[in-house]
Every structure is written in C-alpha cells, then in structure tokens.
Motif scaffolding. Sequence first.
Motif, PDB file in Angstrom:
ATOM      1  N   ILE A  25      42.254  22.254 -48.920  1.00 22.05           N
ATOM      2  CA  ILE A  25      41.714  23.399 -48.176  1.00 22.05           C
ATOM      3  C   ILE A  25      42.675  23.823 -47.076  1.00 22.05           C
ATOM      4  CG2 ILE A  25      39.762  24.251 -46.840  1.00 22.05           C
ATOM      5  CD1 ILE A  25      38.995  23.451 -49.659  1.00 22.05           C
ATOM      6  N   PHE A  26      43.155  25.085 -47.157  1.00 20.73           N
ATOM      7  CA  PHE A  26      44.027  25.568 -46.091  1.00 20.73           C
ATOM      8  C   PHE A  26      43.645  26.954 -45.587  1.00 20.73           C
ATOM      9  CE2 PHE A  26      45.999  26.775 -50.103  1.00 20.73           C
ATOM     10  CZ  PHE A  26      46.292  28.112 -49.910  1.00 20.73           C
ATOM     11  N   GLU A  27      42.901  27.756 -46.370  1.00 17.80           N
ATOM     12  CA  GLU A  27      42.479  29.070 -45.876  1.00 17.80           C
ATOM     13  C   GLU A  27      41.395  28.906 -44.813  1.00 17.80           C
ATOM     14  OE1 GLU A  27      42.360  32.797 -48.300  1.00 17.80           O
ATOM     15  OE2 GLU A  27      42.078  31.344 -49.914  1.00 17.80           O
ATOM     16  N   GLU A  28      41.423  29.784 -43.802  1.00 17.59           N
ATOM     17  CA  GLU A  28      40.503  29.645 -42.686  1.00 17.59           C
ATOM     18  C   GLU A  28      39.046  29.728 -43.125  1.00 17.59           C
ATOM     19  OE1 GLU A  28      38.550  28.916 -39.397  1.00 17.59           O
ATOM     20  OE2 GLU A  28      40.691  28.542 -39.725  1.00 17.59           O
ATOM     21  N   ARG A  29      38.729  30.607 -44.069  1.00 15.15           N
ATOM     22  CA  ARG A  29      37.322  30.738 -44.485  1.00 15.15           C
ATOM     23  C   ARG A  29      36.800  29.435 -45.073  1.00 15.15           C
ATOM     24  NH1 ARG A  29      38.126  34.965 -49.592  1.00 15.15           N
ATOM     25  NH2 ARG A  29      40.139  34.156 -50.314  1.00 15.15           N
ATOM     26  N   TYR A  30      37.647  28.705 -45.806  1.00  8.76           N
ATOM     27  CA  TYR A  30      37.196  27.448 -46.400  1.00  8.76           C
ATOM     28  C   TYR A  30      37.299  26.286 -45.415  1.00  8.76           C
ATOM     29  CZ  TYR A  30      37.420  30.411 -50.474  1.00  8.76           C
ATOM     30  OH  TYR A  30      37.235  31.459 -51.345  1.00  8.76           O
ATOM     31  N   ARG A  31      38.206  26.406 -44.443  1.00  2.34           N
ATOM     32  CA  ARG A  31      38.208  25.428 -43.352  1.00  2.34           C
ATOM     33  C   ARG A  31      36.887  25.508 -42.586  1.00  2.34           C
ATOM     34  NH1 ARG A  31      44.030  25.329 -40.200  1.00  2.34           N
ATOM     35  NH2 ARG A  31      45.416  25.451 -42.014  1.00  2.34           N
ATOM     36  N   ALA A  32      36.463  26.744 -42.319  1.00  6.06           N
ATOM     37  CA  ALA A  32      35.188  26.934 -41.616  1.00  6.06           C
ATOM     38  C   ALA A  32      34.029  26.345 -42.417  1.00  6.06           C
ATOM     39  CB  ALA A  32      34.958  28.422 -41.360  1.00  6.06           C
ATOM     40  N   MET A  33      34.082  26.502 -43.730  1.00  7.09           N
ATOM     41  CA  MET A  33      33.046  25.940 -44.591  1.00  7.09           C
ATOM     42  C   MET A  33      33.012  24.415 -44.468  1.00  7.09           C
ATOM     43  SD  MET A  33      32.703  26.139 -48.755  1.00  7.09           S
ATOM     44  CE  MET A  33      32.731  27.944 -48.783  1.00  7.09           C
ATOM     45  N   MET A  34      34.186  23.789 -44.495  1.00  9.11           N
ATOM     46  CA  MET A  34      34.235  22.336 -44.403  1.00  9.11           C
ATOM     47  C   MET A  34      33.781  21.841 -43.034  1.00  9.11           C
ATOM     48  SD  MET A  34      34.927  21.381 -47.350  1.00  9.11           S
ATOM     49  CE  MET A  34      34.641  22.813 -48.416  1.00  9.11           C
ATOM     50  N   ARG A  35      34.146  22.577 -41.999  1.00 11.71           N
ATOM     51  CA  ARG A  35      33.680  22.183 -40.663  1.00 11.71           C
ATOM     52  C   ARG A  35      32.153  22.238 -40.580  1.00 11.71           C
ATOM     53  NH1 ARG A  35      38.461  25.130 -38.977  1.00 11.71           N
ATOM     54  NH2 ARG A  35      37.232  27.024 -38.678  1.00 11.71           N
ATOM     55  N   GLU A  36      31.571  23.239 -41.239  1.00  8.99           N
ATOM     56  CA  GLU A  36      30.110  23.351 -41.263  1.00  8.99           C
ATOM     57  C   GLU A  36      29.497  22.208 -42.067  1.00  8.99           C
ATOM     58  OE1 GLU A  36      26.430  24.830 -40.277  1.00  8.99           O
ATOM     59  OE2 GLU A  36      28.385  25.488 -39.535  1.00  8.99           O
ATOM     60  N   LEU A  37      30.103  21.869 -43.199  1.00  6.86           N
ATOM     61  CA  LEU A  37      29.572  20.773 -44.009  1.00  6.86           C
ATOM     62  C   LEU A  37      29.648  19.443 -43.272  1.00  6.86           C
ATOM     63  CD1 LEU A  37      30.994  21.622 -47.560  1.00  6.86           C
ATOM     64  CD2 LEU A  37      28.619  21.787 -46.811  1.00  6.86           C
ATOM     65  N   LEU A  38      30.671  19.277 -42.436  1.00  7.09           N
ATOM     66  CA  LEU A  38      30.812  18.035 -41.689  1.00  7.09           C
ATOM     67  C   LEU A  38      29.700  17.843 -40.651  1.00  7.09           C
ATOM     68  CD1 LEU A  38      34.666  17.768 -41.157  1.00  7.09           C
ATOM     69  CD2 LEU A  38      33.205  16.205 -42.459  1.00  7.09           C
ATOM     70  N   LYS A  39      28.990  18.918 -40.340  1.00  2.58           N
ATOM     71  CA  LYS A  39      27.851  18.800 -39.419  1.00  2.58           C
ATOM     72  C   LYS A  39      26.662  18.114 -40.082  1.00  2.58           C
ATOM     73  CE  LYS A  39      29.070  23.019 -36.872  1.00  2.58           C
ATOM     74  NZ  LYS A  39      28.633  24.404 -36.527  1.00  2.58           N
ATOM     75  N   THR A  40      26.679  18.052 -41.410  1.00  2.00           N
ATOM     76  CA  THR A  40      25.608  17.378 -42.140  1.00  2.00           C
ATOM     77  C   THR A  40      25.767  15.873 -41.994  1.00  2.00           C
ATOM     78  OG1 THR A  40      25.585  19.147 -43.780  1.00  2.00           O
ATOM     79  CG2 THR A  40      24.522  17.089 -44.405  1.00  2.00           C
ATOM     80  N   GLY A  41      24.688  15.178 -41.780  1.00  2.00           N
ATOM     81  CA  GLY A  41      24.739  13.729 -41.625  1.00  2.00           C
ATOM     82  C   GLY A  41      25.336  13.039 -42.834  1.00  2.00           C
ATOM     83  N   GLU A  42      25.987  11.899 -42.598  1.00  2.00           N
ATOM     84  CA  GLU A  42      26.659  11.192 -43.679  1.00  2.00           C
ATOM     85  C   GLU A  42      25.687  10.683 -44.730  1.00  2.00           C
ATOM     86  OE1 GLU A  42      29.195   8.153 -42.246  1.00  2.00           O
ATOM     87  OE2 GLU A  42      30.501   9.519 -41.111  1.00  2.00           O
ATOM     88  N   ASP A  43      24.416  10.515 -44.367  1.00  2.00           N
ATOM     89  CA  ASP A  43      23.432  10.028 -45.329  1.00  2.00           C
ATOM     90  C   ASP A  43      22.793  11.165 -46.122  1.00  2.00           C
ATOM     91  OD1 ASP A  43      22.237  11.054 -43.073  1.00  2.00           O
ATOM     92  OD2 ASP A  43      20.544   9.644 -43.091  1.00  2.00           O
ATOM     93  N   GLU A  44      23.231  12.411 -45.881  1.00  2.00           N
ATOM     94  CA  GLU A  44      22.719  13.560 -46.612  1.00  2.00           C
ATOM     95  C   GLU A  44      23.843  14.176 -47.452  1.00  2.00           C
ATOM     96  OE1 GLU A  44      20.653  16.406 -44.189  1.00  2.00           O
ATOM     97  OE2 GLU A  44      20.101  14.853 -42.731  1.00  2.00           O
ATOM     98  N   PRO A  45      23.482  14.803 -48.589  1.00  2.00           N
ATOM     99  CA  PRO A  45      24.524  15.420 -49.422  1.00  2.00           C
ATOM    100  C   PRO A  45      25.161  16.613 -48.726  1.00  2.00           C
ATOM    101  CG  PRO A  45      22.330  15.958 -50.260  1.00  2.00           C
ATOM    102  CD  PRO A  45      22.138  14.930 -49.186  1.00  2.00           C
ATOM    103  N   ARG A  46      26.471  16.710 -48.836  1.00  2.00           N
ATOM    104  CA  ARG A  46      27.216  17.850 -48.292  1.00  2.00           C
ATOM    105  C   ARG A  46      27.516  18.775 -49.461  1.00  2.00           C
ATOM    106  NH1 ARG A  46      30.964  13.986 -44.386  1.00  2.00           N
ATOM    107  NH2 ARG A  46      29.509  13.971 -42.634  1.00  2.00           N
ATOM    108  N   ARG A  47      26.606  19.708 -49.684  1.00  2.00           N
ATOM    109  CA  ARG A  47      26.622  20.487 -50.911  1.00  2.00           C
ATOM    110  C   ARG A  47      27.176  21.894 -50.706  1.00  2.00           C
ATOM    111  NH1 ARG A  47      21.245  20.580 -54.152  1.00  2.00           N
ATOM    112  NH2 ARG A  47      20.552  21.768 -52.338  1.00  2.00           N
ATOM    113  N   PHE A  48      27.905  22.351 -51.697  1.00  2.00           N
ATOM    114  CA  PHE A  48      28.321  23.742 -51.772  1.00  2.00           C
ATOM    115  C   PHE A  48      28.325  24.127 -53.250  1.00  2.00           C
ATOM    116  CE2 PHE A  48      32.088  21.081 -51.756  1.00  2.00           C
ATOM    117  CZ  PHE A  48      32.933  21.640 -52.702  1.00  2.00           C
ATOM    118  N   ALA A  49      28.366  25.414 -53.520  1.00  2.00           N
ATOM    119  CA  ALA A  49      28.334  25.890 -54.900  1.00  2.00           C
ATOM    120  C   ALA A  49      29.713  26.364 -55.320  1.00  2.00           C
ATOM    121  CB  ALA A  49      27.315  27.014 -55.064  1.00  2.00           C
ATOM    122  N   VAL A  50      30.092  26.044 -56.539  1.00  2.00           N
ATOM    123  CA  VAL A  50      31.366  26.488 -57.110  1.00  2.00           C
ATOM    124  C   VAL A  50      31.072  27.463 -58.244  1.00  2.00           C
ATOM    125  CG1 VAL A  50      33.404  25.771 -58.411  1.00  2.00           C
ATOM    126  CG2 VAL A  50      32.583  24.375 -56.498  1.00  2.00           C
TER     127      VAL A  50
END
Length: 245
Positions: A25-50
């Motif tokens: 991941i290097f584009e800013e829009r997807y960096r922002a997505m990953m930063r948002e997913l990291l807010k999810t607790g480690e015991d919960e699924p970090r889900r996105f759609a492809v």
Amino acid sequence: MTTVRLPLFPLNSVLFPGLVLPLNIFEERYRAMMRELLKTGEDEPRRFAVVAIRDGREVAPTAPGLPDQTAVPERGPAAGFGADPIQAFHRVGCIADAATIREREDGSFEVLATGTSRVRLLSVDSSGAFLTAELEELPEDAGEGAGALAEGVLRAFRAYQKRLAGARERSLTGADLPDEPSVVSYLVAAAAVLDIPAKQRLLQAPDTATRLAEELKLLRTETAVIRHLPSLPAVDLTRAPTSPN
C-alpha cells in the motif's frame, strides 16, 4: 437481504474466498483505509471488500507521465475510476480479512489478507478519504451434483497441473487438494491461468455446482491448449500476486 458497509479496494485481479492476498500500500487513499482498519481491535476482523476493476486504473496517475506519458494527475478516492465509480467495477467481489497490517517508516503499508466470503456491490460512496461500499452478502449454495463434479474437477486439475509442470520443465509444489466442493471450486478458480473475465464469471457463479461444471470445461480446454505452449507463468495455489496497489 443482509447488507454491510465496508471500505472498498478495487484491484486488477479477482479475489476468491480462501485466497491469500498480499498488498503493498502506497497510495494515500489506501493508506487512509489501512489507518482506519488499524483502529479496529486486534480481536475483531479488519475487513474490507475487494472488487475487480472492469474499466479504470488500479493505480491513479500522480504526476504528468506517470504511469503513462499522457496521464493527467488525479486526486481523491475515486481517482482513475471515472465520475461514477461503480460503473468501473465488477459487481460481485469478495470480503478480505486483514490478518497483518504493518506500517513502514515511509508511511506505506505491508498487508496480508485472506478472502472470506462473496458479496454483491450495491453502491459506492466516494465522499470520504477512501471508497466505501454497501454490499450484499452472497450465500454459497451447493447446487445439484456438486460432490461428483468436485471429483471430476480434481482429476482434471491434476492433469492440468502436470501439463503446467511439463510446460515449465519443473514440478509444481505438491499439496494435498481438498475434497469439500466449494473449497475445490475456489482453489481451482484461483490457481488456473485464466484472464480476469473468466475468473470473474467463476466468482459470480450462482452455486458451487455451476462453478465446478464451468471449471471442468475450462480445465479440459486449457490442458489441451498447454500442449502447444512451451512456457506459462508459475502458479501458487493459495496466493494472489502482490498488488502494487
């Protein structure tokens, strides 16, 4: 109808349930997505759609001449996908669960995710820092005769593997193949050397039996074709190529 809203990651490839997906991941829009997913607790699924891209660029132009000499720089979550992004995507995709999201010193991310279940794309929202989508979860019905078809597909797939190994003059990595029909159908769909439209048709098949029947035809055809092709790309049965995002 069960719906869910998730971050949306368009790719120039098709993700299947059970397939491992590495992402750089290097584009800013997807960096922002990953930063948002990291807010999810480690015991919960970090889900996105492809979803697979039907018409558009996986990587948006960021400067004149990149990625081509006529490119015009684009910004925003829908860059590269036109005024109505949903029209640029295939409508059936797959939920991915990010097991690993590692941020590098330069702000880029290394991600390892796994496909979990199929979804239908209902709408796309480009108002935030990254694309999000409303999705309908699709059940995986067995269909009629899935068990017998799976056995036939496994036999055809082994023959296909042997032809691939011969074409590359080396053996494929051996692995115990599954016998559960839906798992067989997704493994074969992911591993076969097919173009995106063919893989997309397999992903969106109405049930496992239909997917297996189509795979049986494709494997027989591709095995015959390989006899006349001396060189084909190597295939990892469980992993998609790393996406440059």
